[in-house]
Enzyme design. Structure first.
Site, PDB file in Angstrom:
ATOM      1  CD  GLU A 257       7.381   0.678  -1.022  1.00  0.00           C
ATOM      2  OE1 GLU A 257       7.162   0.247   0.128  1.00  0.00           O
ATOM      3  OE2 GLU A 257       8.369   1.396  -1.302  1.00  0.00           O
TER       4      GLU A 257
ATOM      5  CG  ASP B  55      12.974   0.043   3.162  1.00  0.00           C
ATOM      6  OD1 ASP B  55      12.719  -1.164   3.392  1.00  0.00           O
ATOM      7  OD2 ASP B  55      13.703   0.411   2.226  1.00  0.00           O
TER       8      ASP B  55
ATOM      9  CB  VAL C  14      10.486   4.555   5.923  1.00  0.00           C
ATOM     10  CG1 VAL C  14      10.563   3.880   7.278  1.00  0.00           C
ATOM     11  CG2 VAL C  14       9.521   5.732   5.963  1.00  0.00           C
TER      12      VAL C  14
END
Length: 355
Positions: free
Chosen positions: A56, A231, A299
């Site tokens: 991410e 998450d 998260v």
């Protein structure tokens, strides 16, 4: 030259301040930034999912400073001797676009996650909370324990993990910390056993699945639930019926992201939640009575990493002799002559190419 913080640097910085103090100071920086929530660009993180994990990017900016974090989550990595989560980040000057700091964020992410958890609990848990169940005793667990001891006043930890070695590791590490000598540590036989008598329940498990770590019978009136492990899409820890309990309120960091990745991904799109920024700014209430159940559906959000990078950079500014630097960006006499100031200069200096 760009300021650089590697793993050895963060260890020295945190050791100099003290882990508990560092977490508390970082929580203060996070709280400060949430109070100016409207100044930040906000977006859900950009995620690249695979069968084994996720990579991410988490960007944000307040118009003066820009930051991003690269982070992965690969729960099966530990079987190969690798970390589940690794991360690094950049803090940059918006006016010039130049990076100011390149930093490790693997250790720092654990610190800021604990800081955010404890900060939320200060707003949401009962003031007399002293007992916490800590379910999931892996890489994040020590940081959570230290943060809640320092910031919330937890004096008893009830530990459970499906891997007894993880619990043994956590207990050994906590007992070696001088500041925690009055912390009572109890090994529980199950998640339900860990929750029994707890004021706060922290879940921080790693498996990328819709797990059921907590069910409604485990939850008592007045509890605060710190749900950290869920998450990403398809990764949760709380039974959906728990979230439907009466007199329960859910708090999130950034609602659009939490709808995708948090515990509330299991609920309808109109399921009511409150963003933490509203608490920090005093525009929303947290706990309204001693019997209410509060849930922090954590998260992780880019603002928290921005706060961490800004805090780290400020520490370097205070102690310039501590900083290391790297030549990440060329320094040119003529900024319009990139070739001449780099490859052309190398050629003129007689630097020969390898065969």
């Amino acid at each position: 030259m760009i300021d650089y913080i590697g793993v050895s640097d963060i260890l020295r910085l945190v050791s100099r301040v003290g882990t508990g103090v560092f977490i508390e100071r970082l929580a203060g920086e996070i709280e400060h930034d949430y109070r100016r929530w409207s100044e930040f660009e906000k977006s859900a993180r950009l995620a690249s999912h695979s069968a084994l994990g996720v990579i991410e990017l988490m960007p944000t900016s307040d118009g003066r400073l820009y930051s991003f974090k690269y982070v992965n989550g690969h729960p099966k990595n530990t079987a190969a001797g690798l970390l589940t989560v690794t991360a690094f980040g950049v803090l940059a000057d918006v006016e010039t676009g130049y990076p100011l700091l390149l930093s490790e964020l693997t250790v720092t992410t654990a610190l800021r996650t604990a800081a955010m958890s404890a900060l939320a609990a200060r707003y949401l848990a009962r003031a007399d909370s002293r007992v916490m169940a800590l379910i999931g005793n892996g890489a994040q667990s020590e940081f959570q324990a230290i943060g809640f001891y320092r910031m919330v006043g937890i004096r008893e930890l009830r530990l459970f993990d499906t891997d007894p070695k993880a619990t043994a590791k956590l207990e050994q590490n906590l007992r070696a910390i001088p500041e925690l000598t009055d912390l009572r540590i109890v090994r529980a036989a199950s998640s339900a056993d860990a929750c029994r008598g707890a004021d706060i329940v922290t879940t921080v498990t790693a498996d990328k699945c819709n797990a059921v770590i907590l069910t409604p019978p485990m939850i008592a009136p007045g509890m605060h639930l710190n749900a950290v492990g869920g998450d990403c899409p398809g990764k949760t820890e709380l039974h959906p019926n728990l979230l439907r309990a009466p007199n329960l309120k859910v708090f999130v960091e950034y609602e659009p992201q939490s709808r995708i990745e948090g515990e509330i991904q299991q609920m309808h799109a109109d399921y009511p939640v409150t963003e933490f920024a509203e608490l920090a700014r005093g525009t929303a209430q947290g706990r309204t009575d001693a019997t209410q159940i509060t849930v922090f559906d954590s998260v992780g959000f880019a603002l928290e990493d921005y706060s961490a990078l800004r805090f780290l950079h400020s520490l370097l500014m205070e102690e310039r002799g501590f900083a290391r630097q790297i030549d990440l960006v060329p320094e040119l006499d003529n900024p319009k002559d990139l070739y001449g100031g780099t490859l052309g200069h190398a050629a003129r200096s007689g630097i020969r190419k390898s065969a």
